[in-house]
Design a protein around this motif. Structure first.
Motif, PDB file in Angstrom:
ATOM      1  N   VAL A 114      -0.277   8.747   2.171  1.00 35.31           N
ATOM      2  CA  VAL A 114      -0.530   8.320   0.797  1.00 35.31           C
ATOM      3  C   VAL A 114       0.587   7.407   0.300  1.00 35.31           C
ATOM      4  CG1 VAL A 114      -0.661   9.114  -1.594  1.00 35.31           C
ATOM      5  CG2 VAL A 114      -1.961  10.292   0.179  1.00 35.31           C
ATOM      6  N   VAL A 115       1.831   7.769   0.590  1.00 36.05           N
ATOM      7  CA  VAL A 115       2.970   6.938   0.187  1.00 36.05           C
ATOM      8  C   VAL A 115       2.871   5.550   0.823  1.00 36.05           C
ATOM      9  CG1 VAL A 115       5.477   6.691   0.295  1.00 36.05           C
ATOM     10  CG2 VAL A 115       4.465   8.927  -0.211  1.00 36.05           C
ATOM     11  N   LEU A 116       2.518   5.501   2.107  1.00 35.11           N
ATOM     12  CA  LEU A 116       2.346   4.219   2.781  1.00 35.11           C
ATOM     13  C   LEU A 116       1.230   3.393   2.136  1.00 35.11           C
ATOM     14  CD1 LEU A 116       2.679   5.350   6.516  1.00 35.11           C
ATOM     15  CD2 LEU A 116       4.355   4.082   5.167  1.00 35.11           C
ATOM     16  N   MET A 117       0.150   4.080   1.756  1.00 33.17           N
ATOM     17  CA  MET A 117      -0.951   3.392   1.079  1.00 33.17           C
ATOM     18  C   MET A 117      -0.495   2.767  -0.224  1.00 33.17           C
ATOM     19  SD  MET A 117      -4.093   3.280   2.308  1.00 33.17           S
ATOM     20  CE  MET A 117      -5.017   3.254   0.785  1.00 33.17           C
ATOM     21  N   ILE A 118       0.303   3.492  -0.980  1.00 37.86           N
ATOM     22  CA  ILE A 118       0.788   2.971  -2.260  1.00 37.86           C
ATOM     23  C   ILE A 118       1.682   1.750  -2.038  1.00 37.86           C
ATOM     24  CG2 ILE A 118       2.230   3.505  -4.268  1.00 37.86           C
ATOM     25  CD1 ILE A 118       1.206   6.400  -4.061  1.00 37.86           C
ATOM     26  N   PHE A 119       2.539   1.826  -1.029  1.00 36.84           N
ATOM     27  CA  PHE A 119       3.419   0.699  -0.721  1.00 36.84           C
ATOM     28  C   PHE A 119       2.633  -0.542  -0.305  1.00 36.84           C
ATOM     29  CE2 PHE A 119       7.092   3.695  -0.005  1.00 36.84           C
ATOM     30  CZ  PHE A 119       7.867   3.151  -1.009  1.00 36.84           C
ATOM     31  N   VAL A 120       1.529  -0.336   0.390  1.00 38.26           N
ATOM     32  CA  VAL A 120       0.794  -1.465   0.967  1.00 38.26           C
ATOM     33  C   VAL A 120      -0.326  -1.955   0.056  1.00 38.26           C
ATOM     34  CG1 VAL A 120      -0.622  -2.228   2.912  1.00 38.26           C
ATOM     35  CG2 VAL A 120       1.348  -0.741   3.307  1.00 38.26           C
ATOM     36  N   PHE A 121      -1.139  -1.040  -0.509  1.00 41.75           N
ATOM     37  CA  PHE A 121      -2.389  -1.429  -1.163  1.00 41.75           C
ATOM     38  C   PHE A 121      -2.393  -1.308  -2.682  1.00 41.75           C
ATOM     39  CE2 PHE A 121      -3.857  -0.219   3.148  1.00 41.75           C
ATOM     40  CZ  PHE A 121      -4.457  -1.414   3.503  1.00 41.75           C
ATOM     41  N   SER A 122      -1.297  -0.862  -3.287  1.00 38.01           N
ATOM     42  CA  SER A 122      -1.291  -0.769  -4.750  1.00 38.01           C
ATOM     43  C   SER A 122      -1.210  -2.159  -5.363  1.00 38.01           C
ATOM     44  CB  SER A 122      -0.108   0.084  -5.215  1.00 38.01           C
ATOM     45  OG  SER A 122       1.123  -0.572  -4.951  1.00 38.01           O
ATOM     46  N   LYS A 123      -1.389  -2.244  -6.664  1.00 35.02           N
ATOM     47  CA  LYS A 123      -1.359  -3.539  -7.347  1.00 35.02           C
ATOM     48  C   LYS A 123       0.021  -4.197  -7.290  1.00 35.02           C
ATOM     49  CE  LYS A 123      -5.193  -3.023 -10.577  1.00 35.02           C
ATOM     50  NZ  LYS A 123      -5.868  -4.270 -10.186  1.00 35.02           N
ATOM     51  N   THR A 124       1.047  -3.410  -7.027  1.00 31.16           N
ATOM     52  CA  THR A 124       2.397  -3.979  -6.849  1.00 31.16           C
ATOM     53  C   THR A 124       2.869  -3.797  -5.412  1.00 31.16           C
ATOM     54  OG1 THR A 124       3.379  -1.877  -7.605  1.00 31.16           O
ATOM     55  CG2 THR A 124       3.031  -3.596  -9.253  1.00 31.16           C
ATOM     56  N   GLY A 125       1.932  -3.573  -4.505  1.00 28.45           N
ATOM     57  CA  GLY A 125       2.279  -3.328  -3.114  1.00 28.45           C
ATOM     58  C   GLY A 125       2.506  -4.609  -2.323  1.00 28.45           C
ATOM     59  N   ILE A 126       2.676  -4.415  -1.016  1.00 29.83           N
ATOM     60  CA  ILE A 126       3.017  -5.534  -0.128  1.00 29.83           C
ATOM     61  C   ILE A 126       1.925  -6.595  -0.110  1.00 29.83           C
ATOM     62  CG2 ILE A 126       3.490  -6.173   2.267  1.00 29.83           C
ATOM     63  CD1 ILE A 126       4.758  -3.405   2.613  1.00 29.83           C
ATOM     64  N   ILE A 127       0.671  -6.173   0.051  1.00 31.07           N
ATOM     65  CA  ILE A 127      -0.426  -7.147   0.143  1.00 31.07           C
ATOM     66  C   ILE A 127      -0.577  -7.917  -1.162  1.00 31.07           C
ATOM     67  CG2 ILE A 127      -2.913  -7.402   0.458  1.00 31.07           C
ATOM     68  CD1 ILE A 127      -2.856  -5.097   2.385  1.00 31.07           C
ATOM     69  N   SER A 128      -0.482  -7.203  -2.280  1.00 31.97           N
ATOM     70  CA  SER A 128      -0.597  -7.865  -3.585  1.00 31.97           C
ATOM     71  C   SER A 128       0.508  -8.907  -3.759  1.00 31.97           C
ATOM     72  CB  SER A 128      -0.517  -6.824  -4.702  1.00 31.97           C
ATOM     73  OG  SER A 128      -0.498  -7.435  -5.970  1.00 31.97           O
ATOM     74  N   ARG A 129       1.729  -8.582  -3.351  1.00 35.12           N
ATOM     75  CA  ARG A 129       2.839  -9.520  -3.505  1.00 35.12           C
ATOM     76  C   ARG A 129       2.680 -10.731  -2.591  1.00 35.12           C
ATOM     77  NH1 ARG A 129       8.169  -5.547  -4.006  1.00 35.12           N
ATOM     78  NH2 ARG A 129       7.406  -4.338  -5.803  1.00 35.12           N
ATOM     79  N   LEU A 130       2.182 -10.483  -1.369  1.00 34.07           N
ATOM     80  CA  LEU A 130       1.950 -11.598  -0.463  1.00 34.07           C
ATOM     81  C   LEU A 130       0.874 -12.537  -1.009  1.00 34.07           C
ATOM     82  CD1 LEU A 130       2.029  -9.806   3.023  1.00 34.07           C
ATOM     83  CD2 LEU A 130       3.725 -11.398   2.111  1.00 34.07           C
ATOM     84  N   MET A 131      -0.190 -11.975  -1.557  1.00 34.14           N
ATOM     85  CA  MET A 131      -1.255 -12.795  -2.115  1.00 34.14           C
ATOM     86  C   MET A 131      -0.763 -13.569  -3.342  1.00 34.14           C
ATOM     87  SD  MET A 131      -4.530 -10.207  -1.712  1.00 34.14           S
ATOM     88  CE  MET A 131      -5.699 -11.415  -2.315  1.00 34.14           C
ATOM     89  N   TYR A 132       0.132 -12.958  -4.107  1.00 33.06           N
ATOM     90  CA  TYR A 132       0.701 -13.654  -5.268  1.00 33.06           C
ATOM     91  C   TYR A 132       1.622 -14.793  -4.821  1.00 33.06           C
ATOM     92  CZ  TYR A 132       3.627 -14.506  -9.353  1.00 33.06           C
ATOM     93  OH  TYR A 132       4.325 -15.105 -10.371  1.00 33.06           O
ATOM     94  N   SER A 133       2.394 -14.540  -3.761  1.00 35.29           N
ATOM     95  CA  SER A 133       3.354 -15.550  -3.304  1.00 35.29           C
ATOM     96  C   SER A 133       2.670 -16.780  -2.725  1.00 35.29           C
ATOM     97  CB  SER A 133       4.298 -14.944  -2.259  1.00 35.29           C
ATOM     98  OG  SER A 133       3.580 -14.554  -1.091  1.00 35.29           O
ATOM     99  N   VAL A 134       1.471 -16.616  -2.163  1.00 36.79           N
ATOM    100  CA  VAL A 134       0.753 -17.772  -1.596  1.00 36.79           C
ATOM    101  C   VAL A 134      -0.255 -18.348  -2.586  1.00 36.79           C
ATOM    102  CG1 VAL A 134       1.046 -16.963   0.774  1.00 36.79           C
ATOM    103  CG2 VAL A 134      -0.997 -16.288  -0.510  1.00 36.79           C
ATOM    104  N   GLY A 135      -0.303 -17.794  -3.794  1.00 35.06           N
ATOM    105  CA  GLY A 135      -1.146 -18.347  -4.830  1.00 35.06           C
ATOM    106  C   GLY A 135      -2.582 -17.885  -4.833  1.00 35.06           C
ATOM    107  N   VAL A 136      -2.910 -16.860  -4.066  1.00 35.52           N
ATOM    108  CA  VAL A 136      -4.289 -16.352  -4.044  1.00 35.52           C
ATOM    109  C   VAL A 136      -4.634 -15.675  -5.365  1.00 35.52           C
ATOM    110  CG1 VAL A 136      -5.893 -14.790  -2.886  1.00 35.52           C
ATOM    111  CG2 VAL A 136      -4.230 -16.097  -1.550  1.00 35.52           C
ATOM    112  N   ILE A 137      -3.674 -14.939  -5.931  1.00 30.34           N
ATOM    113  CA  ILE A 137      -3.862 -14.315  -7.237  1.00 30.34           C
ATOM    114  C   ILE A 137      -2.751 -14.792  -8.169  1.00 30.34           C
ATOM    115  CG2 ILE A 137      -5.047 -12.275  -6.344  1.00 30.34           C
ATOM    116  CD1 ILE A 137      -2.435 -10.746  -6.482  1.00 30.34           C
ATOM    117  N   GLU A 138      -3.045 -14.828  -9.460  1.00 34.03           N
ATOM    118  CA  GLU A 138      -2.074 -15.296 -10.438  1.00 34.03           C
ATOM    119  C   GLU A 138      -1.226 -14.176 -11.006  1.00 34.03           C
ATOM    120  OE1 GLU A 138      -4.165 -17.415 -13.417  1.00 34.03           O
ATOM    121  OE2 GLU A 138      -4.837 -19.040 -12.066  1.00 34.03           O
ATOM    122  N   ASP A 139      -1.723 -12.953 -10.880  1.00 37.21           N
ATOM    123  CA  ASP A 139      -0.993 -11.806 -11.424  1.00 37.21           C
ATOM    124  C   ASP A 139      -1.377 -10.570 -10.621  1.00 37.21           C
ATOM    125  OD1 ASP A 139      -0.897  -9.403 -13.652  1.00 37.21           O
ATOM    126  OD2 ASP A 139       0.701 -10.892 -13.914  1.00 37.21           O
TER     127      ASP A 139
END
Length: 287
Positions: A114-139
């Motif tokens: 569960v902790v790993l899931m939060i780190f990876v898939f939460s709105k402030t997780g790794i995937i969200s940050r990567l998508m924000y950094s490449v411009g896929v999402i604005e927030d």
């Protein structure tokens, strides 16, 4: 000779009696409270009212369907993906190191998953940050709500993360033991890999596939920690529904919680019966 045969049973008898006693009193207390017998708060009448109340309660129905959906989908997908990957692995050299790596998720506790899931898939997780950094999402708020959603997607992913390797490790040995003569004979007669898998491999592995599904479904249906941590607040999973009523300041809710626990237990015993019947057929050679 007879004493030697009885010795193992005599040695485990103290532990068995201790555990059986705890289970007996726990189950008895659960049954009585679910029937409204709770003398500490003045409830002394035996009634099925709490069962009828929760069955007609829309929040209970929603909780039941959420648990049923997440358990069934996660178990089914784990079995399907696990079988396919295990079958693919039979064509490659499956070393001990690779087997250990594949088995790591099975050994990891659900809390860690569960902790790993939060780190990876939460709105402030790794995937969200990567998508924000490449411009896929604005927030970060634009990121799809995988966790805590009403669809229970986060719960399903956690159970699959542990369930797929379990099925792979269970079924791989069975698939590896299937005689290659049958596969080669079928392919010589014009069958392709898909047909060999469907008509030769699957019938021999099916009993173990069914048992794996039952184990995964039963565990996830009655598990509490994962839906509590990353499941939706409304509707709640059935074990969470039972827990919330159990810790309620209104002690009369204790009977509602116990009634929900009894329903979970009954479903678990039904799955256990199906599991035992499957292996009876295996022992008789009917499957």
């Amino acid at each position: 000779m007879q004493n030697k045969k009885l010795m193992p049973y005599i040695m485990v008898a103290p532990v068995f009696i201790f555990v059986a006693t705890i289970m007996f009193f726990g189950i008895t207390n659960c049954v009585l409270q679910s029937l409204g017998y709770f003398p500490r708060i003045g409830m002394t009448d035996i009634t099925f009212e709490h069962y009828t109340d929760i069955i007609s309660d829309t929040s209970f129905i929603s909780s039941f369907w959420l648990s049923l959906k997440t358990s069934f989908v996660s178990a089914m997908l784990s079995v399907l993906i696990g079988i396919i990957v295990a079958y693919i692995m039979t064509f490659s050299k499956y070393t001990r190191i690779r087997k250990s790596i594949v088995g790591i998720p099975v050994a990891v506790p659900h809390i860690i998953a569960v902790v790993l899931m939060i780190f990876v898939f939460s709105k402030t997780g790794i995937i969200s940050r990567l998508m924000y950094s490449v411009g896929v999402i604005e927030d970060s708020a634009d990121f799809y709500n995988i966790l805590f959603g009403e669809n229970g997607l986060g719960i399903i992913i956690v159970y699959m993360w542990k369930g797929v390797p379990y099925v792979m490790m269970t079924v791989y040995g069975i698939l590896k033991s299937v005689s290659e003569k049958y596969e080669n004979a079928a392919m010589n007669l014009g069958a392709n890999r898909l047909q060999v898998f469907r008509y030769i491999v699957m019938p021999q592995a099916m009993p173990f596939v069914v048992s794996s599904f039952i184990i995964l479904f039963s565990f996830s249906f009655g598990a509490y920690e994962v839906p509590m941590l990353i499941g939706p607040s409304t509707p709640q999973a059935l074990p969470v529904y039972a827990y919330v009523n159990y810790i309620s300041a209104d002690f009369s809710k204790r009977s509602v919680a116990m009634a929900a626990n009894m329903i979970i237990s009954i479903i678990g015993f039904v799955m256990l019966y199906i599991y035992s019947r499957v292996f009876e057929k295996i022992d008789r050679g009917d499957i």
